[in-house]
Structure formats: C-alpha cells, structure tokens
Design a protein around this motif. Structure first.
Motif, PDB file in Angstrom:
ATOM      1  N   THR A 111       0.839  -1.200  -0.080  1.00  0.00           N
ATOM      2  CA  THR A 111       0.112   0.098   0.153  1.00  0.00           C
ATOM      3  C   THR A 111       0.808   1.088  -0.057  1.00  0.00           C
ATOM      4  OG1 THR A 111       0.052   0.380   2.446  1.00  0.00           O
ATOM      5  CG2 THR A 111      -1.754  -1.104   1.476  1.00  0.00           C
ATOM      6  N   LYS A 124       0.606   3.409   2.037  1.00  0.00           N
ATOM      7  CA  LYS A 124       1.436   3.821   3.461  1.00  0.00           C
ATOM      8  C   LYS A 124       2.674   3.009   3.561  1.00  0.00           C
ATOM      9  CE  LYS A 124       0.471   5.236   7.755  1.00  0.00           C
ATOM     10  NZ  LYS A 124       1.662   4.798   8.278  1.00  0.00           N
ATOM     11  N   ASP A 144      -7.612   7.345   5.361  1.00  0.00           N
ATOM     12  CA  ASP A 144      -7.854   7.062   3.821  1.00  0.00           C
ATOM     13  C   ASP A 144      -9.211   7.479   3.779  1.00  0.00           C
ATOM     14  OD1 ASP A 144      -5.421   6.471   2.951  1.00  0.00           O
ATOM     15  OD2 ASP A 144      -5.679   4.110   3.692  1.00  0.00           O
ATOM     16  N   ARG A 169      -9.543   9.805   0.535  1.00  0.00           N
ATOM     17  CA  ARG A 169      -8.105  10.630   0.559  1.00  0.00           C
ATOM     18  C   ARG A 169      -7.572  10.591  -1.165  1.00  0.00           C
ATOM     19  NH1 ARG A 169      -2.800  10.401   1.136  1.00  0.00           N
ATOM     20  NH2 ARG A 169      -2.910   8.233   1.961  1.00  0.00           N
ATOM     21  N   GLN A 174      -4.764  10.156  -3.411  1.00  0.00           N
ATOM     22  CA  GLN A 174      -3.435   9.266  -3.062  1.00  0.00           C
ATOM     23  C   GLN A 174      -2.110  10.021  -3.599  1.00  0.00           C
ATOM     24  OE1 GLN A 174      -3.211   6.075  -1.456  1.00  0.00           O
ATOM     25  NE2 GLN A 174      -5.009   6.843  -0.803  1.00  0.00           N
TER      26      GLN A 174
END
Length: 849
Positions: free
Chosen positions: A106, A108, A433, A444, A446
């Motif tokens: 991901t 993150k 998110d 959100r 990205q």
RNA sequence: GGGUGAUUAGCUCAGUUGGCUAGAGCGCCUGUUUUACACACAGGAUGUCGGGGGUUCGAGUCCCUCAUCACCCACCA
C-alpha cells in the motif's frame, strides 16, 4: 606544543568542527539588530554530495562566517530534502532488484519503507556537510518532511484553495508511463531523434478530394478531433469549415483555421489531437473541440477506438495504422525527419502527453506579483543577467501541475466524495484514507505534492512563519545561493510563494554559481563516470584547500572545469599560513602576551600595518559584493607576497613581535572565512586570545592608515634591484654596498639580509655601479664585472625610452590635455618626470664605465 | 526559432562604473637547502585580450558585425 613541519588537516579538522559545535559558535547571538540569514539549499537526504554541493557550501559559508565576524546576528540553517521523485526512483529500483514492485504494497507501507531507507542513509550526507566546514546551526536542522513543513505546505494549499488559485482539472500533462507519474514542464528533457514524417491523406466529406496532413505520430489519428490550417493560407481558404472523414474510425471532424499553424511546414495542414499534444490541446481549448484519449497511462492504446488497436503499444499501433492506411492508399509519402522528443529525465522513457486529472496552481496572478517586485529591483541578482531571465520565465509561466502519483512525498490534503467525483473537500487528516462528513464518505487523494511545492516554501517555513521569533528577525533572508540549473524550479517559485504567503520577498540577494564541470569542460555525470567525489579530496588536501580551490577564479553564474591545481594552490596556501605560524611561534615564548595595540617602530612596521588596513577594507568590500574570488586573491597575495616575503624576511634582522603578532592575528581573521579549519587550528595553537574561537572573533578594523610611509617601499625597490644585479652577474658574485643615504644607513643589516650582500657600509661612495632605486647608493663592482651588466642596463634604457616616448606623445595630444580628467594629466606628467629621472640615472651608470 | 554567457600567456581562469606598462596559479627557463615553509626562496621569459568595423583624448572593458563554443527557454505537427 611544537608544530609539525607541514600542516596535516586530517589531524585537526574533525576536532575543530566538534569544538565549534560544542562551543555554540554557530548560534544566533541576539547581540545585534543587524542580521545575516542564509539557508542551505537542502541536499537530497538520500544521496552523497558532489563538488557542486561543496561549492555551494564554500560560497555560503564564506558569507556566513564573514558576516558573523562583522558582528551581524547570523544564522545559517541546514536542511535535507526528501527529494520526492528522485528518491522514489532509487527506492523503486531497489524494490525491483529484490523482485518486488510498488504494487506489492500500500502507499502507506511504501511511505514508511522509504522513510526508513532515507533515515538510514541521511547521516552520510550530514557528515559530508560537516567535513566541508559548514558553519550551520544544527539545532535548526529541518527535513522537508518534518511536521512543521507539512503543516505549512497544507496551510499554503488551503489558502490557495480558498483563494481559488488551486484547481483540479483534466489537463494535458507530461506523463512517464514507466514511473507512472506526471511531471511539470521543466522536468521533461527534449532530445533530437531521427524519425519519420508521414504525409496522410484525409478524405473530404462528400468529395473525392483529400486534405494531406503531415504527422510524426500517426497512431494518434484515432484521437484526432480536427484538422487545422493557417487562416491566411490561400491554398486552404476554400476548405475552412468543410468536414473531413477521419480514416479508419470514419469519424467526421471539422477543418478549422488557427494562427498557430505554420503554412510552410509539412503541407500547411495539421491534424489536431488534443489529448496527446500540448499545442493541439491549447488549440482545442480555443476552439472548444472534444478531446479523445486513445493512449492510457501504461502507454497502451485504449479508449473508444476500433477493437483491433486495443491493447497495442504505441509503437505497435503506429506500425499497424501505417499498414492499414497504406492498404487504403491514404499514405502520400514518408520523409525522414529529425524531431524533438520529450523524455523522462530519470529513465529516458518517452514522455506521453496525456489527459489526466491533476491538481494545478493558477500561476498568472502569483507570477504577476513576483514580476512586479522583480521589476522594482527588490532582489539583487548575481550575476545580474539572471534577473531578466527570471522575469522572462515568469511572464511566460503556465499553470503548475503540483500532484505526483508516487508514494513518497507530502500527501495532498484533499478528499473526494465517493459518490460524486466533482465533490472535493480540503482536510488535513491525511493519515486517514476515508472520512465521513455529514453522512457522506470521502476518500483521500492518493497523490503527493511535487517536491518543489514544499521546497519552494523553504525560506519562511524554516523561520517558523508566521509567529516564530526567527521569522520576525531573519526574514527576508539575506542571501539565497544556488546553482543556475534550478533558477526556475526553485528560486522563482520561492519568490512567487514567498510573496504570496508572507507579502514580502523571501530573500534580498540571489547568488547563482556555475556548474563544476569535469576537467575537460564536459558535464560531470555518473553514467559517463567522470564525477569527482569531494570527500577523498578533503581527506587528501584538507577541507580548506578544496574550498579555496573551488572558489579561486570563479565568478557568479559561470561554469568552469574542475582543476586540481587550484586545490593544490589552496593546500599550499594553508601550509604557508602554517609555517608563518611556526616562525612566529619560534619568536615568542610562554611569557608573550598579545597586544591589540602594537607599537610600530620601523619603516617596515608602518608599511605592513598600513597595508593590512587596506587589505582588511578591500576584502570586506569585495565580500559585501559577493566577489569571493577577488576577495581571496587580495588576502592571499597580501599574506604571501607582502607579509611573508617582505615583512617576515625583514623580521629576521629587525624583530618587532608586537607588530608581527598583531598582523598575523588579523590575517587569520581575514583568512578565516576562506580557510576556516587551518585558521582556527593556528589560532588555537598560538593561544594568544584565550577562550575565544576565531570563528566568533571580530573582523579587523581599518586602522593604522596614518602611519603609512614609503621608506620601506624604497628598501623593497632597492633590494629588488640588487637581486637583479646579482642574478645577472651570477649568484657567486660578491656584492659590497656603500651608502651615503641616511634612510638606507639605518637599514643596512636588513638590506644585507634581504639582498644577500657580502658587506654593506656607510661611506661617500661614488665608485662602481650606482643604483637608481635610492639616492646615493653604490655597489662596488669592478669594471670587468660591470661589463657583464651593461647589456642589461642598455635594455633597461630602451624600456625607459619607449615609455618616455609614449608619455610624451600623450602629453602632446591637445585633446588629451583638454578632455582627460585633470588628475590623470598630472599623473602622466609625474610619470614622465620619474621615467626621465630614471633615464638620467641609467645614463650616469652607463657613462661611469 | 528566441535568449544568455564565453573566446585574454602553454594550461585553468581573474580583470565593478572605459584610464595609461593587462594579472593570478600551475607549467617553462636560470639559480638557491638562506634563522618558518621545496606544499619553499630568488630572478626570468611568454599575450596583435577570437576576426573586422565604430564611438572616444583613451577600448580587454561600450556599440555594430562575423566566426566558434557552451548553456537556458520554446518547440513546428
């Protein structure tokens, strides 16, 4: 403690740097309302520094140290850049080597991984900065992903959002299909590429005729939405407004006119593909044409196109389309053609102009405000030519695409309604998110910001805008120093954003340094393998030597090749200082106490003190005007050619420790910005001013001008003359001097030593060779010895005659007498008199044999 | 296509508002181990300041032009 014969930088530098830091030498003092503030252009935290960085540090640090010694409250703020895309490229290739891709994680997870990756590498870069001697306040160190930077970036974005300066739009952007991200215009590099120019026949509707268009990209025919011609082009006048049936798709598109089209290129008719060409896009905006995307972000044919092309790569599609058109007999001809192709500056993939939804900043109003300030000369540029270049850039600026589709960077604080793609809200909770607000779910964005969007806010962000004490005291920055290659990317954007956010220019002076090129004048580049790493140089020659070597002979904005001889020159100078220190140390002992008010007693004392005063003033004037090389040159030649070669040499017969130590102490101060380590090392070893760093001591004042006299200059001239006599006659020649000159009589010992005389005595003189640098001084040469000197005298006489003729001619020129400034005419007359006198003396010498 | 800068000693380069005999370092030649330094000391040679034209009492410096090189911007389908 005895000093080694040669200075060994490795032995001193790390310790000295640590002492500075421990002693708080680089802290703001709050002692003066005058300030000097400068920030390091943050280097990529993940990369090693190169010679260009060393030059940046050299230039900035000289100014910082100089201003600090001038008593101005000085801050030099260091930092490091997360270098969004740059670092991302490095990390992604690391992932690939491990057999993974970005799609295994991901965003993150990726962000956290890169964070750790950078953190583990960052120390290298910081240590390198320290080796370069940067006098920065490390407590103010800022990383471009520090919370305060993120907060400021979000605040700025919010303000722009509220002011209607930021918008989300489907625009044509430069897109790298390999890296999967968009770029700003200035991140695309264009290169010439051999290609073809295809002439394609487009059938006119309800007619047997064609209009022929020329294109380098036939595959984009699938996205054509018009054919354009120049409105003044007679051969197409009748076709404007007609309709074309686009081959293959059989879509009907208009023929229209636009001044963009150049009649004499190709056929004078252009196919318009708004979704894949920037000019076509602009034209389509003007004419309200539809935009049809036919290439997707992977560089694959996609969209509403005939099924046989779906899924083909761009080059496959090109081949197939040409094939198909040839079958239809619609290719008129094919020419070889060299055109400019845009490439990704990192991976050299061909940049695809694609329609993509991105965040943009409306630049026009922001740029106008900046232009206004620049045109009022609110910011000084060195070199000054960069000012107009910047204004030109700002005048032609396009909207700025600030979103990037990578994981590494500052997240864009915007959320999109899951059910309404046009419903965007600003929210800083970027660690989430998904948000639920008023029952609506928002996802959100990205994307992250373009690195330059955050670094463009560097000056006021570092100073804790708006409420920080630092901001109040140190903004605008005194100096912004950087390389010419980021004048637009960085400097111009800092000006734009600084004015927009703070209402004030972000810095008062901009100094642009040139590239450090390879020694053959080509660009240093990793792929060519001609990069010189500064760190081994620092280890071998010393940090000061590298610093000096980089700034010698360098002027603002001019590129110049790396030259190891300059580094050697720097090292030799450092060693000269070292040995001056050794000499002086040998003349002083533990009982010596330094006196800041020396007592001049001899002509040479007065001579050196008045010269020192001039030099201190000269260097400081040059540094105030950022003329680094000339400033160094001035202190270099004073130290070496005046102080060491004449004053120290004469000290060997007439020692005045108070003047000697005073001069050297002040030389060390003036030298300090250029050679911080060795000057501090000597300062510490001499231990004259206990408990104070040289780095925090004060710049010498201009004094002792009133004690100047020319007597020692006469000794110098006389010595030079005698040395020349000796060199001409041979070193073994014994020279005996006889003087009937009171000044010289007082200096016989010094003169003997400096001139390597066998004997020197007072006397009536009158025989042998009469010297002309001082009155009534003779060398007792025999007639046969003088014979060997006659040719030399004759040559001197010829030189004198030539000069006299030159000066006389000038004085006979009426216009010169009338129009030249009076002082020049007087000088000319004096010169003439001097040279005539010299000629007489020479004649006397020649006559005497 | 537009712009900027460069062209000065064998090499790398300085030379602000025009001012007289154009500088530095390295290299080269000659000599020296002389009370700090051979990473040194002393002495020396080397330039039609890219070519041409102009302005001026005076041009490396200002203007025009040509040539060569470098970089930047735009980008012609």
């Amino acid at each position: 403690m005895n000093l080694d014969k040669n200075y060994d930088p490795v032995k001193y530098e790390p310790k000295i740097y640590q002492n500075w830091i421990d002693g708080g030498a680089f802290k703001s003092t709050n002692k003066s309302s005058e300030y000097f503030s400068i920030v390091l252009p943050p280097p990529n935290a993940n990369a090693s520094l190169h010679l260009g960085h060393n030059l940046t540090v050299a230039v900035e640090d000289i100014s910082a140290r100089y201003n600090r010694m001038q008593g101005r409250d000085t801050v030099f703020i260091p930092g490091a850049d997360h270098a969004g895309f740059e670092t991302w490229v490095v990390y992604e290739s690391k992932l690939n080597k491990e057999g993974k891709t970005r799609f295994d994680f991901t965003n993150k997870q990726l962000y956290d991984q890169v964070w750790d990756f950078v953190a583990s590498n960052q120390q290298t870069m910081l240590n390198q900065l320290k080796k370069m001697g940067i006098s920065a306040d490390w407590d103010r160190f800022t990383y471009t992903l520090d919370q305060k930077v993120v907060n400021q970036v979000h605040n700025t974005f919010k303000k722009m959002w509220q002011d209607g300066l930021v918008y989300r739009g489907e625009r044509l952007v430069n897109y790298c299909t390999f890296h999967g991200t968009s770029f700003s215009d200035i991140e695309v590099v264009y290169e010439n590429q051999a290609g073809k120019l295809w002439y394609l026949k487009y059938p006119l509707k309800d007619s047997q005729d064609f209009i022929v268009v020329a294109t380098t990209r036939p595959e984009t025919i699938l996205g054509d939405t018009a054919v354009a011609v120049n409105p003044k082009d007679k051969k197409y006048l009748s076709l404007i407004g007609k309709t074309v049936v686009l081959p293959i798709t059989n879509r009907e598109i208009p023929i229209l006119s636009d001044p963009m089209v150049e009649s004499d290129f190709g056929t004078g008719a252009v196919k318009i593909t708004p979704a894949h060409d920037i000019n076509d896009y602009d034209l389509a905006e003007r004419h309200n044409l539809p935009m049809i995307s036919v290439i997707n972000k992977q560089g694959i044919m996609d969209g509403d196109i005939p099924v046989q092309y779906l899924g083909l790569s761009v080059s496959e599609a090109r081949e197939k389309i040409i094939n198909d058109l040839e079958k239809l007999n619609l290719v008129e001809k094919i020419e070889d053609y060299s055109n400019r192709v845009g490439y990704c500056y990192k991976c050299h993939t061909v940049i695809q102009p694609l329609l993509s939804k991105q965040w943009f900043v409306k630049m026009k109003p922001l740029a106008d405000a900046a232009i206004n300030q620049l045109e009022q000369s609110r910011i000084n540029f060195y070199p000054s030519s960069k000012l107009n270049q910047s204004i030109e850039y700002l005048k032609n600026i396009r909207d700025w695409n600030i979103s990037r589709q990578i994981a590494w960077g500052i997240p864009i604080p915007a959320f999109q309604n899951k059910l309404d793609e046009n419903d965007w809200i600003f929210d800083e909770r970027v660690n989430q998110d998904e948000l639920t607000i008023n029952g609506k779910t928002y996802l959100r964005d990205q994307d992250v910001f373009d690195t330059w969007f955050s670094s463009g806010q560097w000056p006021y962000t570092l100073l804790d805008y708006p409420d920080g004490e630092s901001f109040k005291k140190f903004y605008p920055l005194s100096l912004m120093e950087t390389g010419g290659e980021i004048l637009y990317q960085w400097v111009c954007r800092m000006i734009i954003l600084g004015i927009y956010i703070t209402g004030e220019i972000p810095f008062k002076n901009v100094y642009i340094h040139g590239y450090v090129l390879a020694d053959d004048g080509s660009k240093m580049s990793k792929s060519v393998g001609n990069v010189v790493d500064p760190i081994p140089l620092i280890d071998k020659y010393g940090s000061d030597a590298v610093r000096i070597g980089l700034i010698i002979g360098r002027t603002a904005g001019v590129n110049r090749g790396f030259d190891i001889r300059k580094i050697e020159e720097g090292r030799n100078f450092a060693n000269k200082l070292w040995n001056i220190a050794r000499f002086i140390k040998s003349k002083t002992d533990e009982t010596f106490s330094y006196d800041d008010n020396p007592n001049p007693t001899s002509p040479q004392d007065r001579w050196v003190l008045s010269k020192l005063g001039e030099i201190s003033k000269t260097v400081s004037e040059l540094l105030e005007n950022y003329r680094y090389s000339e400033a160094f040159d001035a202190i270099y030649s004073f130290t070496w050619n005046d102080f060491a070669d004449w004053y120290i040499e004469s000290s060997k017969t007439q020692l005045n420790v108070s003047v000697l130590s005073y001069c050297f102490s002040n030389i060390l101060r003036i030298v300090h910005p250029f050679a911080p380590f060795i000057s501090e090392a000597i300062w510490g070893n001499l231990n004259w001013q206990k408990g104070e760093f040289l780095a925090t001591s004060s710049w010498p004042e201009f004094k002792f001008s009133e004690v100047a006299d020319n007597d020692f200059q006469t000794i110098i001239n006389l010595t030079t003359e005698i040395r020349f006599v000796k060199a001409t006659l041979g070193a073994e020649t014994k020279l005996n001097l006889e003087s009937n000159n009171p000044l010289i009589n007082k200096q016989l010992d010094t003169l003997t030593s400096l001139s390597k005389l066998s004997t020197a005595k007072e006397g009536a003189g009158g025989s042998g060779l009469k010297l002309h640098s001082a009155d009534n001084v003779w060398i007792n040469l025999s007639a046969s010895e003088i014979k060997n000197f006659i040719n030399s005298l004759k040559k001197q006489k010829q030189d004198q005659l030539a000069t006299i003729r030159n000066l006389e001619a000038r004085l006979q020129n009426k216009s010169y007498l009338e129009k030249a400034p009076a002082h020049l005419v007087v000088e000319t007359k004096n010169d003439l008199a001097t040279h005539k006198f010299n000629l007489e003396e020479l004649d006397k010498q020649l006559d005497s044999f």
